[in-house]
Design a protein around this motif. Structure first.
Motif, PDB file in Angstrom:
ATOM      1  N   ASN A 174       0.832  -1.200   0.000  1.00  0.00           N
ATOM      2  CA  ASN A 174       0.000   0.000   0.000  1.00  0.00           C
ATOM      3  C   ASN A 174       0.869   1.253   0.000  1.00  0.00           C
ATOM      4  O   ASN A 174       0.551   2.262  -0.664  1.00  0.00           O
ATOM      5  N   ARG A 181       0.881   6.388  -7.151  1.00  0.00           N
ATOM      6  CA  ARG A 181      -0.494   6.779  -7.502  1.00  0.00           C
ATOM      7  C   ARG A 181      -0.543   8.106  -8.268  1.00  0.00           C
ATOM      8  O   ARG A 181      -1.372   8.292  -9.174  1.00  0.00           O
ATOM      9  N   ARG A 189      -6.765   5.146 -11.661  1.00  0.00           N
ATOM     10  CA  ARG A 189      -7.115   5.400 -10.266  1.00  0.00           C
ATOM     11  C   ARG A 189      -8.529   4.920  -9.961  1.00  0.00           C
ATOM     12  O   ARG A 189      -8.784   4.341  -8.899  1.00  0.00           O
ATOM     13  N   GLU A 190      -9.452   5.138 -10.899  1.00  0.00           N
ATOM     14  CA  GLU A 190     -10.826   4.705 -10.667  1.00  0.00           C
ATOM     15  C   GLU A 190     -10.920   3.180 -10.605  1.00  0.00           C
ATOM     16  O   GLU A 190     -11.633   2.620  -9.758  1.00  0.00           O
ATOM     17  N   PHE A 192      -8.551   1.101  -9.747  1.00  0.00           N
ATOM     18  CA  PHE A 192      -7.916   0.653  -8.498  1.00  0.00           C
ATOM     19  C   PHE A 192      -8.841   0.871  -7.305  1.00  0.00           C
ATOM     20  O   PHE A 192      -9.032  -0.024  -6.476  1.00  0.00           O
ATOM     21  N   ASP A 193      -9.445   2.077  -7.234  1.00  0.00           N
ATOM     22  CA  ASP A 193     -10.317   2.380  -6.096  1.00  0.00           C
ATOM     23  C   ASP A 193     -11.542   1.478  -6.086  1.00  0.00           C
ATOM     24  O   ASP A 193     -11.999   1.037  -5.011  1.00  0.00           O
ATOM     25  N   ARG A 194     -12.089   1.182  -7.260  1.00  0.00           N
ATOM     26  CA  ARG A 194     -13.271   0.334  -7.331  1.00  0.00           C
ATOM     27  C   ARG A 194     -12.963  -1.083  -6.825  1.00  0.00           C
ATOM     28  O   ARG A 194     -13.714  -1.658  -6.035  1.00  0.00           O
ATOM     29  N   ASN A 195     -11.854  -1.638  -7.250  1.00  0.00           N
ATOM     30  CA  ASN A 195     -11.476  -2.985  -6.801  1.00  0.00           C
ATOM     31  C   ASN A 195     -11.142  -3.004  -5.305  1.00  0.00           C
ATOM     32  O   ASN A 195     -11.485  -3.954  -4.592  1.00  0.00           O
ATOM     33  N   MET A 196     -10.507  -1.959  -4.835  1.00  0.00           N
ATOM     34  CA  MET A 196     -10.147  -1.911  -3.421  1.00  0.00           C
ATOM     35  C   MET A 196     -11.386  -1.815  -2.537  1.00  0.00           C
ATOM     36  O   MET A 196     -11.430  -2.408  -1.451  1.00  0.00           O
ATOM     37  N   ARG A 197     -12.442  -1.055  -3.024  1.00  0.00           N
ATOM     38  CA  ARG A 197     -13.664  -0.956  -2.219  1.00  0.00           C
ATOM     39  C   ARG A 197     -14.335  -2.326  -2.081  1.00  0.00           C
ATOM     40  O   ARG A 197     -14.798  -2.700  -1.002  1.00  0.00           O
ATOM     41  N   ASP A 200     -12.161  -4.406   0.308  1.00  0.00           N
ATOM     42  CA  ASP A 200     -12.251  -3.938   1.695  1.00  0.00           C
ATOM     43  C   ASP A 200     -13.601  -4.289   2.316  1.00  0.00           C
ATOM     44  O   ASP A 200     -13.685  -4.586   3.519  1.00  0.00           O
ATOM     45  N   LYS A 230      -6.113  -8.844  -2.138  1.00  0.00           N
ATOM     46  CA  LYS A 230      -5.770  -7.436  -1.909  1.00  0.00           C
ATOM     47  C   LYS A 230      -4.264  -7.225  -2.030  1.00  0.00           C
ATOM     48  O   LYS A 230      -3.807  -6.236  -2.623  1.00  0.00           O
TER      49      LYS A 230
END
Length: 240
Positions: A174, A181, A189-190, A192-197, A200, A230
């Motif tokens: 991370n 980033r 970025r979108e 990555f953020d979508r997969n991370m949400r 998580d 993750k």
């Protein structure tokens, strides 16, 4: 003079060693006593033989040969002294006092206990591939006893340690992603953020389930899989 006194004086009488008065007395007794006269004659005969043939009688025939035989007999009877055996070296035995023996036994017991504990730990240690995923149902009776004694880790403790190691790896990747980033474009970025949400949310879901029911093996396996996903996602995006 009686017979006893006369016979005791016969020998000096024949050798002319008596005084004249005593010699006359012996002579008078011998004239009257036939028994004493016979004894006197016998003694006189012996004296005569000794005077005439005494040297031949006293000298043994072949004296050198006789003495040689005597010498041989004496030498044969004298045994040589037994040979003296060399002294064997005495063996040295270590002598310890009672306190020293007690201390030695105590040290042996401590070392033996340490080796036993180490052996139990090695024997009971699960393989690396399943170290964090073992359930309580897979735990043997010996492992349960040793776990209660604190000698080995319980499946719950091993699983928590496994999740903690995964979290450390996630924190590392991370941090790498945070450095890269700023170089990403908007779409990256979108994505990555979508997969991370999604990941998580799954992590939070299975973590809450395990807090309520630590024995839920299925949720533990799912949490392990999600944490692995993750970590892989972070590793992949850290290279972009």
């Amino acid at each position: 003079m009686n017979c006893e006194e006369c016979r005791s004086a016969i020998s000096p009488f024949l050798d002319n060693e008596l005084e004249p008065a005593l010699a006359d007395t012996v002579r008078g007794h011998l004239a009257l006593c036939q028994e004493c006269a016979a004894v006197c004659e016998d003694i006189a005969s012996i004296f005569e033989v000794c005077r005439t043939d005494g040297e031949d009688l006293l000298t043994p025939p072949n004296s050198p040969a006789l003495w040689r035989r005597i010498s041989n007999v004496i030498e044969s009877e004298i045994k040589p002294p037994p040979p003296v055996e060399p002294e064997q070296p005495t063996k040295r035995f270590w002598r310890f006092s009672l306190p020293q023996l007690a201390t030695g036994f105590a040290l042996i017991a401590v070392v033996s206990s340490l080796f036993t504990v180490i052996g139990i730990r090695v024997y009971s240690r699960p393989e690396a591939s399943t170290a964090g995923l073992r359930s309580s149902s897979e735990e043997t009776t010996m492992e349960k006893v040793l776990g209660k004694l604190g000698l080995i880790s319980t499946p719950q403790q091993a699983r928590d340690r496994h999740f903690a190691e995964q979290q450390k790896a996630i924190d590392y990747w991370n941090a790498r992603v945070a450095l890269r980033r700023a170089e990403w474009d908007q779409k990256t970025r979108e994505a990555f953020d979508r997969n991370m949400r999604v990941i998580d949310q799954s992590v939070a879901q299975y973590t809450n389930i395990l807090k309520q029911d630590p024995e839920d093996d299925l949720s533990a396996e799912m949490l392990d899989s999600v944490l692995t996903d993750k970590m892989n996602l972070l590793r992949d995006f850290s290279d972009l």
